[in-house]
Design a protein around this motif. Structure first.
Motif, PDB file in Angstrom:
ATOM      1  N   ILE A  20       0.845  -1.200   0.000  1.00 14.35           N
ATOM      2  CA  ILE A  20       0.000   0.000   0.000  1.00 14.35           C
ATOM      3  C   ILE A  20       0.880   1.250   0.000  1.00 14.35           C
ATOM      4  N   TYR A  21       1.914   1.241   0.836  1.00 10.19           N
ATOM      5  CA  TYR A  21       2.833   2.390   0.884  1.00 10.19           C
ATOM      6  C   TYR A  21       3.710   2.467  -0.366  1.00 10.19           C
ATOM      7  N   LEU A  22       4.087   1.332  -0.904  1.00 11.18           N
ATOM      8  CA  LEU A  22       4.924   1.304  -2.102  1.00 11.18           C
ATOM      9  C   LEU A  22       4.193   1.865  -3.313  1.00 11.18           C
ATOM     10  N   ASP A  23       2.907   1.526  -3.427  1.00 12.01           N
ATOM     11  CA  ASP A  23       2.132   1.954  -4.591  1.00 12.01           C
ATOM     12  C   ASP A  23       1.336   3.227  -4.372  1.00 12.01           C
ATOM     13  N   GLY A  24       1.234   3.662  -3.108  1.00 13.21           N
ATOM     14  CA  GLY A  24       0.453   4.860  -2.821  1.00 13.21           C
ATOM     15  C   GLY A  24      -1.025   4.634  -2.974  1.00 13.21           C
TER      16      GLY A  24
ATOM     17  N   GLY B 211      -4.305   4.939  -1.607  1.00  5.11           N
ATOM     18  CA  GLY B 211      -5.031   5.628  -0.544  1.00  5.11           C
ATOM     19  C   GLY B 211      -4.140   6.393   0.405  1.00  5.11           C
ATOM     20  N   VAL B 212      -2.834   6.373   0.156  1.00  2.02           N
ATOM     21  CA  VAL B 212      -1.867   7.121   0.968  1.00  2.02           C
ATOM     22  C   VAL B 212      -0.809   7.685   0.038  1.00  2.02           C
ATOM     23  N   ASP B 213       0.001   8.588   0.566  1.00  5.50           N
ATOM     24  CA  ASP B 213       1.137   9.051  -0.220  1.00  5.50           C
ATOM     25  C   ASP B 213       2.169   7.928  -0.308  1.00  5.50           C
TER      26      ASP B 213
ATOM     27  N   ASP C 184       5.303   6.085   0.282  1.00  6.08           N
ATOM     28  CA  ASP C 184       6.218   6.259   1.406  1.00  6.08           C
ATOM     29  C   ASP C 184       7.171   5.060   1.425  1.00  6.08           C
ATOM     30  N   TYR C 185       8.336   5.220   0.798  1.00  9.12           N
ATOM     31  CA  TYR C 185       9.281   4.107   0.704  1.00  9.12           C
ATOM     32  C   TYR C 185       9.840   3.695   2.057  1.00  9.12           C
ATOM     33  N   LYS C 186       9.939   4.650   2.981  1.00  7.49           N
ATOM     34  CA  LYS C 186      10.451   4.343   4.313  1.00  7.49           C
ATOM     35  C   LYS C 186       9.492   3.391   5.036  1.00  7.49           C
ATOM     36  N   GLN C 187       8.191   3.703   4.985  1.00  7.35           N
ATOM     37  CA  GLN C 187       7.192   2.839   5.610  1.00  7.35           C
ATOM     38  C   GLN C 187       7.103   1.497   4.886  1.00  7.35           C
ATOM     39  N   ALA C 188       7.204   1.535   3.567  1.00 11.54           N
ATOM     40  CA  ALA C 188       7.152   0.293   2.787  1.00 11.54           C
ATOM     41  C   ALA C 188       8.307  -0.624   3.197  1.00 11.54           C
ATOM     42  N   ARG C 189       9.493  -0.058   3.283  1.00 12.02           N
ATOM     43  CA  ARG C 189      10.660  -0.855   3.669  1.00 12.02           C
ATOM     44  C   ARG C 189      10.497  -1.395   5.096  1.00 12.02           C
ATOM     45  N   HIS C 190       9.978  -0.562   5.988  1.00 13.44           N
ATOM     46  CA  HIS C 190       9.780  -0.981   7.382  1.00 13.44           C
ATOM     47  C   HIS C 190       8.922  -2.244   7.457  1.00 13.44           C
ATOM     48  N   TRP C 191       7.811  -2.248   6.740  1.00 11.84           N
ATOM     49  CA  TRP C 191       6.900  -3.381   6.828  1.00 11.84           C
ATOM     50  C   TRP C 191       7.409  -4.583   6.055  1.00 11.84           C
ATOM     51  N   PHE C 192       8.111  -4.356   4.956  1.00 14.21           N
ATOM     52  CA  PHE C 192       8.720  -5.492   4.254  1.00 14.21           C
ATOM     53  C   PHE C 192       9.765  -6.168   5.155  1.00 14.21           C
ATOM     54  N   GLU C 193      10.543  -5.363   5.849  1.00 17.83           N
ATOM     55  CA  GLU C 193      11.567  -5.919   6.733  1.00 17.83           C
ATOM     56  C   GLU C 193      10.935  -6.691   7.887  1.00 17.83           C
ATOM     57  N   LYS C 194       9.780  -6.213   8.375  1.00 13.51           N
ATOM     58  CA  LYS C 194       9.052  -6.948   9.404  1.00 13.51           C
ATOM     59  C   LYS C 194       8.611  -8.318   8.862  1.00 13.51           C
ATOM     60  N   ALA C 195       8.072  -8.289   7.641  1.00 14.70           N
ATOM     61  CA  ALA C 195       7.578  -9.524   7.024  1.00 14.70           C
ATOM     62  C   ALA C 195       8.711 -10.508   6.764  1.00 14.70           C
ATOM     63  N   LEU C 196       9.923 -10.002   6.568  1.00 14.47           N
ATOM     64  CA  LEU C 196      11.081 -10.860   6.304  1.00 14.47           C
ATOM     65  C   LEU C 196      11.369 -11.832   7.439  1.00 14.47           C
ATOM     66  N   GLU C 197      10.900 -11.499   8.629  1.00 10.45           N
ATOM     67  CA  GLU C 197      11.144 -12.366   9.780  1.00 10.45           C
ATOM     68  C   GLU C 197      10.462 -13.721   9.619  1.00 10.45           C
ATOM     69  N   LYS C 198       9.400 -13.771   8.799  1.00 11.69           N
ATOM     70  CA  LYS C 198       8.654 -15.023   8.630  1.00 11.69           C
ATOM     71  C   LYS C 198       8.590 -15.518   7.188  1.00 11.69           C
ATOM     72  N   ASN C 199       8.921 -14.671   6.244  1.00 10.81           N
ATOM     73  CA  ASN C 199       8.868 -15.065   4.839  1.00 10.81           C
ATOM     74  C   ASN C 199       9.994 -14.359   4.090  1.00 10.81           C
ATOM     75  N   LYS C 200      10.785 -15.118   3.363  1.00  8.64           N
ATOM     76  CA  LYS C 200      11.971 -14.545   2.715  1.00  8.64           C
ATOM     77  C   LYS C 200      11.776 -14.227   1.237  1.00  8.64           C
ATOM     78  N   THR C 201      10.621 -14.592   0.694  1.00  4.86           N
ATOM     79  CA  THR C 201      10.453 -14.409  -0.755  1.00  4.86           C
ATOM     80  C   THR C 201       9.853 -13.059  -1.111  1.00  4.86           C
ATOM     81  N   TYR C 202       8.568 -12.866  -0.818  1.00  4.80           N
ATOM     82  CA  TYR C 202       7.904 -11.631  -1.230  1.00  4.80           C
ATOM     83  C   TYR C 202       8.552 -10.367  -0.661  1.00  4.80           C
ATOM     84  N   PRO C 203       8.866 -10.346   0.633  1.00  3.17           N
ATOM     85  CA  PRO C 203       9.468  -9.120   1.174  1.00  3.17           C
ATOM     86  C   PRO C 203      10.786  -8.756   0.505  1.00  3.17           C
ATOM     87  N   ASN C 204      11.604  -9.760   0.186  1.00  3.18           N
ATOM     88  CA  ASN C 204      12.859  -9.467  -0.511  1.00  3.18           C
ATOM     89  C   ASN C 204      12.584  -8.856  -1.875  1.00  3.18           C
TER      90      ASN C 204
END
Length: 302
Positions: A153-157, A159-161, A163-183
């Motif tokens: 949602i943050y990567l594509d904007g 409904g929000v502006d 925000d690559y910082k927020q996008a990266r934050h949540w992808f990095e969170k997701a990396l803790e349990k899944n290594k494919t999509y977040p990477n």
């Protein structure tokens, strides 16, 4: 042929980064791709399947906390079974009110699915604000699928502006349990934010190493980078290799792309027969682009 292939590369977007069972609606609707909705990875294998949720058998579970907790596994199993049936019937039957009640108890899986319903407009009017709200609740409860979709949602904007910082934050969170999509998602950020294709490739290769059903997205994104003249690491042979890996897994976009490379003789010896073979496979798997290109080729022959 060159113009057609450029159109493929122009569709590079985050459609390639939603996990299985969690593909977002595509507001900008690029061609089906597995690369950075937007770069959605996700047009993933189940991209356009409408999931059918049936909660009738667990409505009674809402009457007591004990019964509710005992039925969580049953709820998950019923969702998966209904999703399979829906994939065949192409129908949606979502008991939104029951889903909301479950989500309001703090059940992260239900929060995720409710967010997904709002994101896709299934059973409710599409509402990115509500999608974000429920994804966020689920993400904060540790659901990596919600973390991934919130990042998109943050990567594509949506409904929000953006925000690559927020996008990266949540992808990095997701990396803790899944290594494919977040990477793949972080790789998309590298490309969209700064045009850093080399670093993106490192993330895509990490996704490739992780394997699993989602590996098609890793193969396709790597192929797209190597086939993109803007990447600075143009290598059609590598592009052919990665498109071939994804095409062998029955990915229509990669079959189409591989067909165009054979027709143009890029990364392989020019071979119209082989090119048409891959285009026909892509067409049989639902590729409109392949069908249109085959029609043009046939009209020239006639």
């Amino acid at each position: 042929m060159k113009k057609i292939f450029i159109l493929i590369l122009a569709s590079l977007s985050s459609a390639s980064i939603l996990a299985e069972g969690m593909t977002e609606i595509k507001p900008k609707q690029p061609a089906k791709v597995y690369s950075p909705n937007s770069m959605e990875v996700y047009s993933l294998p189940e991209d356009n399947i409408s999931f059918k949720f049936s909660f009738d058998d667990i409505k009674d579970a809402l009457n007591s906390k004990q019964n509710y907790e005992m039925n969580l596994d049953g709820l998950k199993n019923n969702m998966e079974k209904s999703a399979t049936e829906s994939a065949k019937k192409k129908e949606t039957d979502i008991d939104i009110e029951v889903l909301k009640k479950l989500a309001e108890t703090g059940h992260s899986q239900s929060q995720f699915f409710l967010g997904r319903c709002y994101a896709r407009g299934e059973g409710v009017k599409q509402d990115w604000s509500e999608a974000k709200k429920w994804y966020e609740l689920s993400a904060n409860n540790g659901d990596y699928k919600a973390q991934n979709n919130l990042a998109v949602i943050y990567l594509d904007g949506n409904g929000v502006d953006v925000d690559y910082k927020q996008a990266r934050h949540w992808f990095e969170k997701a990396l803790e349990k899944n290594k494919t999509y977040p990477n793949i998602g972080i790789g998309m950020i590298c490309i969209k934010e700064s045009g850093d294709y080399k670093t993106a490739v490192k993330y895509f290769k990490e996704a490739e190493k992780a394997g699993g059903q989602e590996i098609i997205a890793a193969y396709s994104n790597l192929a797209l980078v190597y086939a993109d003249e803007k990447s600075g690491i143009l290598n059609y042979k590598k592009a052919v290799s990665y498109f071939k890996k994804a095409a062998d897994l029955n990915d229509d976009f990669s079959q189409y792309s591989l067909g165009t490379l054979y027709l143009e003789g890029k990364g392989v010896k020019k071979d119209e027969k082989e090119g048409i073979k891959w285009l026909n496979l892509a067409k049989s798997n639902g590729s409109k682009e392949a069908a249109e290109l085959l029609e043009k080729i046939n009209s020239k022959v006639e």
